[in-house]
Design a protein around this motif. Structure first.
Motif, PDB file in Angstrom:
ATOM      1  N   GLU A 174       0.847  -1.190   0.000  1.00 59.47           N
ATOM      2  CA  GLU A 174       0.000   0.000   0.000  1.00 59.47           C
ATOM      3  C   GLU A 174       0.885   1.244   0.000  1.00 59.47           C
ATOM      4  OE1 GLU A 174      -3.552   2.090   2.635  1.00 59.47           O
ATOM      5  OE2 GLU A 174      -2.918   0.039   3.099  1.00 59.47           O
ATOM      6  N   ARG A 175       0.636   2.111  -0.970  1.00 59.50           N
ATOM      7  CA  ARG A 175       1.482   3.295  -1.159  1.00 59.50           C
ATOM      8  C   ARG A 175       0.876   4.513  -0.459  1.00 59.50           C
ATOM      9  NH1 ARG A 175       4.467   1.800  -6.171  1.00 59.50           N
ATOM     10  NH2 ARG A 175       5.295   3.908  -6.335  1.00 59.50           N
ATOM     11  N   GLU A 176       1.769   5.456  -0.141  1.00 54.02           N
ATOM     12  CA  GLU A 176       1.327   6.729   0.428  1.00 54.02           C
ATOM     13  C   GLU A 176       2.111   7.842  -0.261  1.00 54.02           C
ATOM     14  OE1 GLU A 176       2.114   8.312   4.716  1.00 54.02           O
ATOM     15  OE2 GLU A 176       0.305   7.075   4.776  1.00 54.02           O
ATOM     16  N   ARG A 177       1.402   8.799  -0.818  1.00 54.50           N
ATOM     17  CA  ARG A 177       2.057   9.871  -1.573  1.00 54.50           C
ATOM     18  C   ARG A 177       2.892  10.768  -0.648  1.00 54.50           C
ATOM     19  NH1 ARG A 177       1.029  11.662  -6.627  1.00 54.50           N
ATOM     20  NH2 ARG A 177       1.171   9.417  -6.895  1.00 54.50           N
ATOM     21  N   LEU A 178       4.112  11.051  -1.084  1.00 54.90           N
ATOM     22  CA  LEU A 178       4.953  12.015  -0.379  1.00 54.90           C
ATOM     23  C   LEU A 178       4.651  13.400  -0.939  1.00 54.90           C
ATOM     24  CD1 LEU A 178       8.348  10.091  -0.338  1.00 54.90           C
ATOM     25  CD2 LEU A 178       7.048  10.792   1.671  1.00 54.90           C
ATOM     26  N   VAL A 179       4.446  14.358  -0.060  1.00 58.61           N
ATOM     27  CA  VAL A 179       4.115  15.716  -0.480  1.00 58.61           C
ATOM     28  C   VAL A 179       5.287  16.636  -0.153  1.00 58.61           C
ATOM     29  CG1 VAL A 179       2.527  17.652  -0.185  1.00 58.61           C
ATOM     30  CG2 VAL A 179       1.667  15.306  -0.080  1.00 58.61           C
ATOM     31  N   ALA A 180       5.746  17.375  -1.158  1.00 55.26           N
ATOM     32  CA  ALA A 180       6.797  18.378  -0.939  1.00 55.26           C
ATOM     33  C   ALA A 180       6.141  19.673  -0.446  1.00 55.26           C
ATOM     34  CB  ALA A 180       7.556  18.629  -2.232  1.00 55.26           C
ATOM     35  N   TYR A 181       6.749  20.275   0.572  1.00 52.63           N
ATOM     36  CA  TYR A 181       6.219  21.517   1.135  1.00 52.63           C
ATOM     37  C   TYR A 181       7.173  22.679   0.879  1.00 52.63           C
ATOM     38  CZ  TYR A 181       2.580  19.032   3.687  1.00 52.63           C
ATOM     39  OH  TYR A 181       1.486  18.285   4.007  1.00 52.63           O
ATOM     40  N   ALA A 182       6.602  23.863   0.809  1.00 51.34           N
ATOM     41  CA  ALA A 182       7.394  25.090   0.703  1.00 51.34           C
ATOM     42  C   ALA A 182       7.006  26.009   1.860  1.00 51.34           C
ATOM     43  CB  ALA A 182       7.122  25.780  -0.628  1.00 51.34           C
ATOM     44  N   GLY A 183       7.949  26.853   2.267  1.00 48.55           N
ATOM     45  CA  GLY A 183       7.672  27.816   3.326  1.00 48.55           C
ATOM     46  C   GLY A 183       7.461  29.204   2.746  1.00 48.55           C
ATOM     47  N   LEU A 184       6.520  29.951   3.304  1.00 49.04           N
ATOM     48  CA  LEU A 184       6.250  31.323   2.864  1.00 49.04           C
ATOM     49  C   LEU A 184       6.074  32.230   4.074  1.00 49.04           C
ATOM     50  CD1 LEU A 184       3.546  30.994   0.027  1.00 49.04           C
ATOM     51  CD2 LEU A 184       5.977  31.543  -0.262  1.00 49.04           C
ATOM     52  N   ARG A 185       6.472  33.471   3.896  1.00 49.30           N
ATOM     53  CA  ARG A 185       6.137  34.527   4.861  1.00 49.30           C
ATOM     54  C   ARG A 185       5.138  35.464   4.190  1.00 49.30           C
ATOM     55  NH1 ARG A 185       9.309  34.552   9.286  1.00 49.30           N
ATOM     56  NH2 ARG A 185      11.297  33.434   9.154  1.00 49.30           N
ATOM     57  N   LEU A 186       4.096  35.805   4.929  1.00 46.55           N
ATOM     58  CA  LEU A 186       3.069  36.714   4.417  1.00 46.55           C
ATOM     59  C   LEU A 186       2.991  37.930   5.322  1.00 46.55           C
ATOM     60  CD1 LEU A 186       0.116  34.181   3.853  1.00 46.55           C
ATOM     61  CD2 LEU A 186       2.009  34.674   2.303  1.00 46.55           C
ATOM     62  N   ALA A 199       9.731  33.804   0.309  1.00 42.60           N
ATOM     63  CA  ALA A 199      10.061  32.422   0.645  1.00 42.60           C
ATOM     64  C   ALA A 199      10.615  32.359   2.065  1.00 42.60           C
ATOM     65  CB  ALA A 199      11.093  31.867  -0.333  1.00 42.60           C
ATOM     66  N   ALA A 200      10.356  31.256   2.740  1.00 43.51           N
ATOM     67  CA  ALA A 200      10.858  31.029   4.102  1.00 43.51           C
ATOM     68  C   ALA A 200      11.229  29.576   4.252  1.00 43.51           C
ATOM     69  CB  ALA A 200       9.796  31.413   5.128  1.00 43.51           C
ATOM     70  N   ASP A 201      12.184  29.308   5.125  1.00 41.52           N
ATOM     71  CA  ASP A 201      12.526  27.922   5.422  1.00 41.52           C
ATOM     72  C   ASP A 201      11.334  27.245   6.089  1.00 41.52           C
ATOM     73  OD1 ASP A 201      15.057  28.234   4.450  1.00 41.52           O
ATOM     74  OD2 ASP A 201      15.921  28.744   6.403  1.00 41.52           O
ATOM     75  N   THR A 202      11.179  25.971   5.808  1.00 36.76           N
ATOM     76  CA  THR A 202      10.131  25.214   6.465  1.00 36.76           C
ATOM     77  C   THR A 202      10.651  23.859   6.879  1.00 36.76           C
ATOM     78  OG1 THR A 202       7.897  24.309   6.234  1.00 36.76           O
ATOM     79  CG2 THR A 202       9.241  24.331   4.272  1.00 36.76           C
ATOM     80  N   PRO A 203      10.295  23.389   8.080  1.00 41.27           N
ATOM     81  CA  PRO A 203      10.717  22.054   8.486  1.00 41.27           C
ATOM     82  C   PRO A 203       9.952  20.982   7.718  1.00 41.27           C
ATOM     83  CG  PRO A 203       9.221  22.991  10.110  1.00 41.27           C
ATOM     84  CD  PRO A 203       9.485  24.062   9.082  1.00 41.27           C
ATOM     85  N   ASP A 204      10.501  19.759   7.693  1.00 41.41           N
ATOM     86  CA  ASP A 204       9.817  18.636   7.055  1.00 41.41           C
ATOM     87  C   ASP A 204       9.403  18.982   5.629  1.00 41.41           C
ATOM     88  OD1 ASP A 204       8.166  18.181  10.165  1.00 41.41           O
ATOM     89  OD2 ASP A 204       9.965  17.177   9.471  1.00 41.41           O
ATOM     90  N   GLU A 205      10.396  19.244   4.783  1.00 36.57           N
ATOM     91  CA  GLU A 205      10.080  19.689   3.436  1.00 36.57           C
ATOM     92  C   GLU A 205       9.374  18.618   2.618  1.00 36.57           C
ATOM     93  OE1 GLU A 205      13.475  21.404   1.598  1.00 36.57           O
ATOM     94  OE2 GLU A 205      13.498  23.096   2.964  1.00 36.57           O
ATOM     95  N   ILE A 206       9.547  17.347   3.028  1.00 36.77           N
ATOM     96  CA  ILE A 206       8.785  16.284   2.367  1.00 36.77           C
ATOM     97  C   ILE A 206       8.164  15.414   3.445  1.00 36.77           C
ATOM     98  CG2 ILE A 206       8.921  14.227   0.921  1.00 36.77           C
ATOM     99  CD1 ILE A 206      11.113  15.442  -0.618  1.00 36.77           C
TER     100      ILE A 206
END
Length: 202
Positions: free
Chosen positions: A121-133, A194-201
């Motif tokens: 059973e597969r689970e999709r890995l999601v890439a994340y990006a960090g942003l400052r607003l 752009a901002a650093d974000t933990p757990d990028e994937i």
């Protein structure tokens, strides 16, 4: 190319000329977790416990006494060929008395690992990006509505006389649609960076 990890542990057994092969696979987030899995499932009484893992750019494999390149590399090739990341596979062999030759070993180890992963059973890995607003207070409602619509997660928030500042993480594929919605909903009053974000994937 999008990648998957395993939703849960998986196993697959194979017999080739009386040798028994058992593939055990698991999702892992670090090399330490991969080696801990090997220590947990490897059978000291077996002839060989061959393995490989892939965690982003990190990978390792071991033939565990089989001829060089006949076990660890085919297992790693199975992980990559099935489009997996953050996965470890251990293939244990109990020798059945008949030599398989280099080609036979490659097919047995690689095939057992590939079939284990194919059926898992597969689970999709999601890439994340960090942003400052940064935005004026009167647009708070529109900003929060847009964040919810695009699956953004608020990491921290601060305020000053000019308005609010947010640090968020958002699925990478949603960054541009989010920026577009923020622009349209606030008449371009939201500043983004752009901002650093933990757990990028994940």
């Amino acid at each position: 190319m999008s990648l998957d990890t395993l939703a849960r542990r998986a196993t697959h057994a194979l017999e080739v000329k009386h040798s028994r092969f058992l593939a055990l696979a698991a999702p892992v987030a670090s090399a330490e977790a991969a080696l801990a899995f090997l220590a947990e499932v490897g059978d000291p009484a077996a002839t060989h416990n061959c393995w490989a893992y892939r965690i982003g750019g990190q990978y390792r494999s071991s033939d565990d006494g089989e001829p060089a390149g006949t076990a660890g590399r085919p297992i790693l090739a199975a992980i990559d060929g099935q489009g997996y990341d953050r996965v470890v596979v251990v293939v244990t062999r109990w020798y059945g008395g008949i030599n398989l030759g280099a080609g036979g070993l490659v097919r047995a180890y690689g095939g057992c690992a590939a079939e284990c992963l194919r059926l898992a059973e597969r689970e999709r890995l999601v890439a994340y990006a960090g942003l400052r607003l940064a935005y004026p207070f009167e647009h708070t409602g529109a900003v929060h509505a847009a964040l919810a619509q695009h699956g953004a997660e608020k990491l921290d928030e601060s305020f000053d006389a000019g308005g609010a500042q947010l640090r968020i993480r958002v699925p990478a594929h949603a960054v541009e649609p989010l920026k577009l919605q923020l622009r349209d909903a606030t008449r371009d009053r939201v500043r983004t960076a752009a901002a650093d974000t933990p757990d990028e994937i994940e």
